[in-house]
Design a protein around this motif. Structure first.
Motif, PDB file in Angstrom:
ATOM      1  N   TYR A 314      66.074  74.440  72.908  1.00  0.00           N
ATOM      2  CA  TYR A 314      67.347  75.015  73.365  1.00  0.00           C
ATOM      3  C   TYR A 314      67.145  76.323  74.103  1.00  0.00           C
ATOM      4  CZ  TYR A 314      68.912  71.653  69.951  1.00  0.00           C
ATOM      5  OH  TYR A 314      69.095  70.507  69.243  1.00  0.00           O
ATOM      6  N   SER A 315      66.093  76.416  74.795  1.00  0.00           N
ATOM      7  CA  SER A 315      65.879  77.634  75.572  1.00  0.00           C
ATOM      8  C   SER A 315      66.958  77.759  76.641  1.00  0.00           C
ATOM      9  CB  SER A 315      64.506  77.600  76.253  1.00  0.00           C
ATOM     10  OG  SER A 315      64.407  78.642  77.206  1.00  0.00           O
ATOM     11  N   PRO A 316      67.589  78.922  76.767  1.00  0.00           N
ATOM     12  CA  PRO A 316      68.610  79.080  77.802  1.00  0.00           C
ATOM     13  C   PRO A 316      68.075  78.820  79.206  1.00  0.00           C
ATOM     14  CG  PRO A 316      68.710  80.883  76.217  1.00  0.00           C
ATOM     15  CD  PRO A 316      67.446  80.124  75.941  1.00  0.00           C
ATOM     16  N   ASN A 317      66.741  78.920  79.384  1.00  0.00           N
ATOM     17  CA  ASN A 317      66.157  78.724  80.701  1.00  0.00           C
ATOM     18  C   ASN A 317      65.653  77.297  80.919  1.00  0.00           C
ATOM     19  OD1 ASN A 317      66.489  81.506  81.322  1.00  0.00           O
ATOM     20  ND2 ASN A 317      64.623  81.970  80.161  1.00  0.00           N
ATOM     21  N   SER A 318      65.859  76.446  79.933  1.00  0.00           N
ATOM     22  CA  SER A 318      65.326  75.097  80.045  1.00  0.00           C
ATOM     23  C   SER A 318      66.100  74.254  81.035  1.00  0.00           C
ATOM     24  CB  SER A 318      65.345  74.403  78.680  1.00  0.00           C
ATOM     25  OG  SER A 318      66.699  74.164  78.273  1.00  0.00           O
ATOM     26  N   GLY A 319      67.378  74.597  81.251  1.00  0.00           N
ATOM     27  CA  GLY A 319      68.203  73.848  82.187  1.00  0.00           C
ATOM     28  C   GLY A 319      68.712  72.535  81.646  1.00  0.00           C
ATOM     29  N   ARG A 320      68.385  72.204  80.406  1.00  0.00           N
ATOM     30  CA  ARG A 320      68.797  70.902  79.875  1.00  0.00           C
ATOM     31  C   ARG A 320      70.232  70.936  79.357  1.00  0.00           C
ATOM     32  NH1 ARG A 320      65.083  67.072  79.270  1.00  0.00           N
ATOM     33  NH2 ARG A 320      66.331  66.029  77.684  1.00  0.00           N
ATOM     34  N   ASN A 321      70.555  71.847  78.496  1.00  0.00           N
ATOM     35  CA  ASN A 321      71.883  71.848  77.891  1.00  0.00           C
ATOM     36  C   ASN A 321      72.256  73.283  77.550  1.00  0.00           C
ATOM     37  OD1 ASN A 321      74.203  71.545  76.317  1.00  0.00           O
ATOM     38  ND2 ASN A 321      73.526  69.542  75.566  1.00  0.00           N
ATOM     39  N   TRP A 322      72.897  73.974  78.497  1.00  0.00           N
ATOM     40  CA  TRP A 322      73.195  75.389  78.285  1.00  0.00           C
ATOM     41  C   TRP A 322      74.229  75.602  77.199  1.00  0.00           C
ATOM     42  CZ3 TRP A 322      78.205  76.831  78.916  1.00  0.00           C
ATOM     43  CH2 TRP A 322      79.019  76.010  79.707  1.00  0.00           C
ATOM     44  N   VAL A 323      75.084  74.599  76.899  1.00  0.00           N
ATOM     45  CA  VAL A 323      76.103  74.754  75.848  1.00  0.00           C
ATOM     46  C   VAL A 323      75.415  74.872  74.491  1.00  0.00           C
ATOM     47  CG1 VAL A 323      78.097  73.741  74.718  1.00  0.00           C
ATOM     48  CG2 VAL A 323      77.817  73.504  77.197  1.00  0.00           C
ATOM     49  N   ASN A 324      74.554  73.928  74.172  1.00  0.00           N
ATOM     50  CA  ASN A 324      73.854  73.986  72.895  1.00  0.00           C
ATOM     51  C   ASN A 324      72.853  75.139  72.860  1.00  0.00           C
ATOM     52  OD1 ASN A 324      74.757  71.014  73.193  1.00  0.00           O
ATOM     53  ND2 ASN A 324      74.263  71.216  71.020  1.00  0.00           N
ATOM     54  N   ALA A 325      72.315  75.507  74.028  1.00  0.00           N
ATOM     55  CA  ALA A 325      71.437  76.674  74.086  1.00  0.00           C
ATOM     56  C   ALA A 325      72.209  77.937  73.730  1.00  0.00           C
ATOM     57  CB  ALA A 325      70.816  76.799  75.479  1.00  0.00           C
ATOM     58  N   ALA A 326      73.473  78.007  74.168  1.00  0.00           N
ATOM     59  CA  ALA A 326      74.294  79.179  73.835  1.00  0.00           C
ATOM     60  C   ALA A 326      74.529  79.260  72.335  1.00  0.00           C
ATOM     61  CB  ALA A 326      75.620  79.112  74.581  1.00  0.00           C
ATOM     62  N   LEU A 327      74.639  78.102  71.690  1.00  0.00           N
ATOM     63  CA  LEU A 327      74.830  78.102  70.235  1.00  0.00           C
ATOM     64  C   LEU A 327      73.590  78.608  69.500  1.00  0.00           C
ATOM     65  CD1 LEU A 327      76.682  74.678  69.760  1.00  0.00           C
ATOM     66  CD2 LEU A 327      77.671  76.973  69.575  1.00  0.00           C
ATOM     67  N   ALA A 328      72.463  78.598  70.176  1.00  0.00           N
ATOM     68  CA  ALA A 328      71.211  79.063  69.559  1.00  0.00           C
ATOM     69  C   ALA A 328      70.966  80.546  69.770  1.00  0.00           C
ATOM     70  CB  ALA A 328      70.037  78.246  70.098  1.00  0.00           C
ATOM     71  N   LEU A 329      71.915  81.260  70.387  1.00  0.00           N
ATOM     72  CA  LEU A 329      71.729  82.687  70.621  1.00  0.00           C
ATOM     73  C   LEU A 329      71.700  83.456  69.300  1.00  0.00           C
ATOM     74  CD1 LEU A 329      74.053  83.181  73.733  1.00  0.00           C
ATOM     75  CD2 LEU A 329      71.542  83.138  73.685  1.00  0.00           C
ATOM     76  N   PRO A 330      70.976  84.578  69.223  1.00  0.00           N
ATOM     77  CA  PRO A 330      70.782  85.302  67.957  1.00  0.00           C
ATOM     78  C   PRO A 330      72.060  85.678  67.201  1.00  0.00           C
ATOM     79  CG  PRO A 330      69.230  86.083  69.585  1.00  0.00           C
ATOM     80  CD  PRO A 330      70.132  85.136  70.305  1.00  0.00           C
ATOM     81  N   PRO A 331      73.120  86.192  67.857  1.00  0.00           N
ATOM     82  CA  PRO A 331      74.310  86.550  67.068  1.00  0.00           C
ATOM     83  C   PRO A 331      74.921  85.355  66.333  1.00  0.00           C
ATOM     84  CG  PRO A 331      74.410  87.566  69.243  1.00  0.00           C
ATOM     85  CD  PRO A 331      73.280  86.582  69.279  1.00  0.00           C
ATOM     86  N   LEU A 332      74.913  84.199  67.007  1.00  0.00           N
ATOM     87  CA  LEU A 332      75.459  83.007  66.361  1.00  0.00           C
ATOM     88  C   LEU A 332      74.513  82.497  65.267  1.00  0.00           C
ATOM     89  CD1 LEU A 332      76.977  81.058  69.402  1.00  0.00           C
ATOM     90  CD2 LEU A 332      78.174  82.368  67.641  1.00  0.00           C
ATOM     91  N   GLN A 333      73.209  82.648  65.481  1.00  0.00           N
ATOM     92  CA  GLN A 333      72.260  82.255  64.441  1.00  0.00           C
ATOM     93  C   GLN A 333      72.451  83.099  63.173  1.00  0.00           C
ATOM     94  OE1 GLN A 333      69.779  79.520  64.819  1.00  0.00           O
ATOM     95  NE2 GLN A 333      71.558  79.285  66.163  1.00  0.00           N
TER      96      GLN A 333
END
Length: 696
Positions: A314-333
């Motif tokens: 879920y890397s934000p730079n992976s380009g695959r799925n920015w929605v789920n990548a956003a859910l993996a951001l530190p504040p949400l974690q």
């Protein structure tokens, strides 16, 4: 269910953060998110997804389930923090709540400790005079009870389904191979769905989950419109949400892995669906029912689309799925890790804060949020996480289960003991307050005389044996006049016949039922039959009283199109009075009692317990009495032949203040119903102003 390191889904942790944020925002009164309560449904789907994935994996690998180990994990994960918060909430209640409240809410703590409070709340919901649920600091444990009941039944369902299919296959082949999904003849799958290879047992699990989910949803949708508390609190009727997560965990993700654009579209759609529910749903909606499909489907889409992106972290730079990548951001974690403790703490914090300062400012609410987060972090780091990962407890299932059972029993016993101790040393005045609040009116004390929400056929009750008849007609605000009216009628040779129904005004006005979460059609049907029955009975006098329109608005906490409501109310009141008048009947319309901004019995009990004057519970007349609307009401009644307006407000209020405690008696049992002992004291006034002046 904590996933192993290689299976950890950071987007699910972020989705937990979204769920708990919605619940907290809703309970903390953030009006921008009136549907935040659907965060609980998101939790249910996540639980179904993770638990099913884990259980099916274990069945596939070992051919069986180690139920003791499963329940030990659940106990380590959930029980310590839950019981700690229960104990802390009870301790805080000893400083904040009156003894009667401590006794009542300790019962809630007892059921919460046993993970059965959802069943207690079903019964609570059907008690017309039950204390306001918003003041119960343990009510949020209902969802944890539903989850625990799911954990008890779900493993057995999956294992039974797998065993039954394997048994059928074994009989068909006249062999009895060891029960292992991977022990497949010729190394090939036995069953296939289009594009999906299924090993023996998995097809049966999918079918079992699907059937249970479908039946659960059909019953839930039906009961939401028939008996909403059952649909909301009863765990079998919420099983479809867990089933949705379970089916999602077993659906293939290969298509999404090869089509990242489709995955992003599904994730964005899912997030939009959840956001729409947060922004547009309200507590008046017929929920769960069909409406719950929106957040459930949104969660399913996010979970499935996220599964396809698990390989890239879920890397934000992976380009695959920015929605789920956003859910993996530190504040949400961080929030997701604390979500369980946040859920446990947020409700007692805001409930007790509201008791100490009824009109919380935005700054005070932010302070409550900060306190919730601080308590949650401490609970997570000092109790929840250390116990869950304790090496000694994880080494053997019995080491976790035996203390868990002891802790549960201790929690139940402590809550029960607290309930008994709280009222053991009540002073006489406190006992009088409690007894006054609990005593039903004369009509309500006889079963069936105040009819329930679903009833449409009137069932009049007769009190006394006088030759002349007084008909008492209306809702619970007519009912609380039954006590003095029946006694006054007896003294004057009348028998009183009651035509009463919960929340059903005598005025011909169609209303929305907050209890049924739909238009109150039963009231309209019942009212017409009651009016026809009263006219046919030809009583000497018809006494009407009902909840004032202004009070109903205050209870609902909203205004709406007040001009239209006023017009409908005026027309409805005039219509009912005209029908009775044209039939040649005399009518006495008793003005509604003042409305209070809090439960008076609770307020007075707390005041006396703290050695404060009960006058702190008084209301300004401008708020409580609404004289302007009463003047309009009087004009309508006075314009109808044979109708008279009876105003007893002077027994409650002076020129500026309406009192909660009058002549040493509790005036109200809640916000807007008279306490029966005080109602008894009004018998001379009723005799003088109703029977003597109007009825003769």
């Amino acid at each position: 269910m904590s996933a192993s390191a290689q299976d950890f889904r950071p987007d699910i942790e972020g989705l937990r953060a979204v769920a708990v944020a919605g619940v907290v925002a809703y309970h903390f009164g953030l009006k921008a998110l009136p549907g935040g309560f659907v965060g609980v449904d998101i939790f249910f789907v996540i639980s179904g997804y993770l638990i099913t994935r884990h259980l099916v994996a274990e069945i596939s690998e070992t051919g069986r389930l180690d139920l003791l180990r499963f329940y030990a994990r659940r106990a380590r994960r959930l029980l310590p923090a839950a019981l700690f918060v229960i104990a802390a909430t009870l301790a805080a209640g000893a400083l904040i709540l009156s003894p009667e409240e401590q006794a009542l809410y300790s019962k809630g703590a007892m059921f919460a400790s046993a993970y059965m409070i959802n069943l207690w709340l079903i019964r609570w919901s059907f008690d017309y005079f039950a204390n306001d649920a918003t003041s119960n600091p343990f009510i949020h444990y209902w969802s944890l009870s539903v989850e625990e009941q799911f954990y008890l039944a779900w493993p057995a369902l999956l294992m039974l389904a797998a065993r039954l299919e394997r048994f059928a296959v074994s009989r068909k082949r006249r062999t009895a191979p060891a029960f292992r999904f991977d022990a497949i003849p010729d190394g090939k799958p036995l069953h296939t769905f289009p594009g999906i290879a299924l090993k023996p047992g998995k097809r049966a699990i999918i079918v079992a989950i699907g059937v249970v989910g479908l039946v659960s949803f059909i019953l839930c949708a039906w009961l939401t419109s028939v008996s909403q508390p059952w649909a909301f609190y009863f765990s079998p009727l919420r099983a479809w949400e867990f089933a949705a997560g379970g089916l999602t965990s077993m659906a293939p993700a290969r298509l999404l892995q090869t089509r990242p654009l489709l995955g992003r579209a599904l994730s964005l759609t899912g997030l939009t669906m959840i956001g729409t529910a947060y922004l547009t749903f309200s507590e008046d909606a017929p929920f769960p029912g069909f409406l719950a499909l929106l957040p459930v489907a949104g969660t399913v889409l996010l979970l499935k689309a996220g599964a396809a992106g698990a390989r890239d972290g879920y890397s934000p730079n992976s380009g695959r799925n920015w929605v789920n990548a956003a859910l993996a951001l530190p504040p949400l974690q961080w929030t997701g890790r604390l979500s369980y403790s946040i859920y446990l703490w947020h409700w007692p914090v805001i409930v007790y804060a509201g008791m100490l300062a009824p009109e919380l400012t935005p700054i005070e609410r932010l302070c409550c949020l900060a306190l919730t987060l601080a308590l949650s972090a401490l609970t997570y780091h000092l109790i929840e996480n250390p116990i869950r990962r304790n090496g000694w407890l994880t080494a053997n299932a019995a080491r976790a289960l035996v203390p868990a059972l002891l802790l549960t029993g201790t929690g139940v016993a402590a809550a029960y003991g607290n309930a008994r101790l709280a009222v053991r040393d009540l002073d006489p005045q406190q006992r009088i307050i409690a007894a006054s609040a609990a005593e039903p009116s004369t009509a309500r004390a006889r079963a069936g005389c105040v009819q329930d929400y679903e009833t449409v056929t009137p069932a009049p009750c007769v009190f006394g044996d006088g030759r002349r008849v007084i008909a008492l007609f209306g809702d619970s605000h007519a009912d609380h006049w039954s006590t003095p009216l029946i006694e006054a009628g007896r003294k004057n040779g009348y028998r009183v016949v009651t035509w009463l129904k919960n929340s059903c005004r005598a005025s011909r006005i169609s209303v929305w039922s907050a209890e049924l979460k739909r238009p109150y059609a039963e009231c309209d049907r019942w009212r017409e039959q009651a009016i026809a029955g009263i006219i046919e009975a030809r009583p000497a006098l018809v006494v009407i009283s009902e909840l004032a329109l202004a009070s109903g608005r205050k209870m609902a906490g909203r205004g709406g199109d007040t001009a239209r409501q006023d017009a409908e109310w005026r027309a409805g009141l005039r219509s009912t009075l005209t029908s009775l008048s044209k039939a040649g009947l005399k009518v006495a319309f008793i003005r509604d009692v003042p409305f209070n901004n809090a439960n008076v019995d609770t307020c007075v009990a707390r005041a006396l317990w703290r050695d404060e004057a009960p006058s702190r519970c008084d209301q300004t007349r401008a708020y409580a009495a609404n004289d302007a609307m009463a003047a309009v009401e009087r004009d309508i009644v006075d314009s109808i032949p044979n109708a008279a307006y009876v105003d007893l407000t002077d027994r409650f209020c002076n020129a500026t203040v309406c009192h909660a405690f009058i002549d040493g008696k509790l005036a109200f049992r809640d916000q807007h119903h008279m306490a029966t002992p005080f109602a008894e004291s009004l018998e001379p006034e009723v005799e003088k102003r109703v029977i003597s002046k109007v009825g003769r």
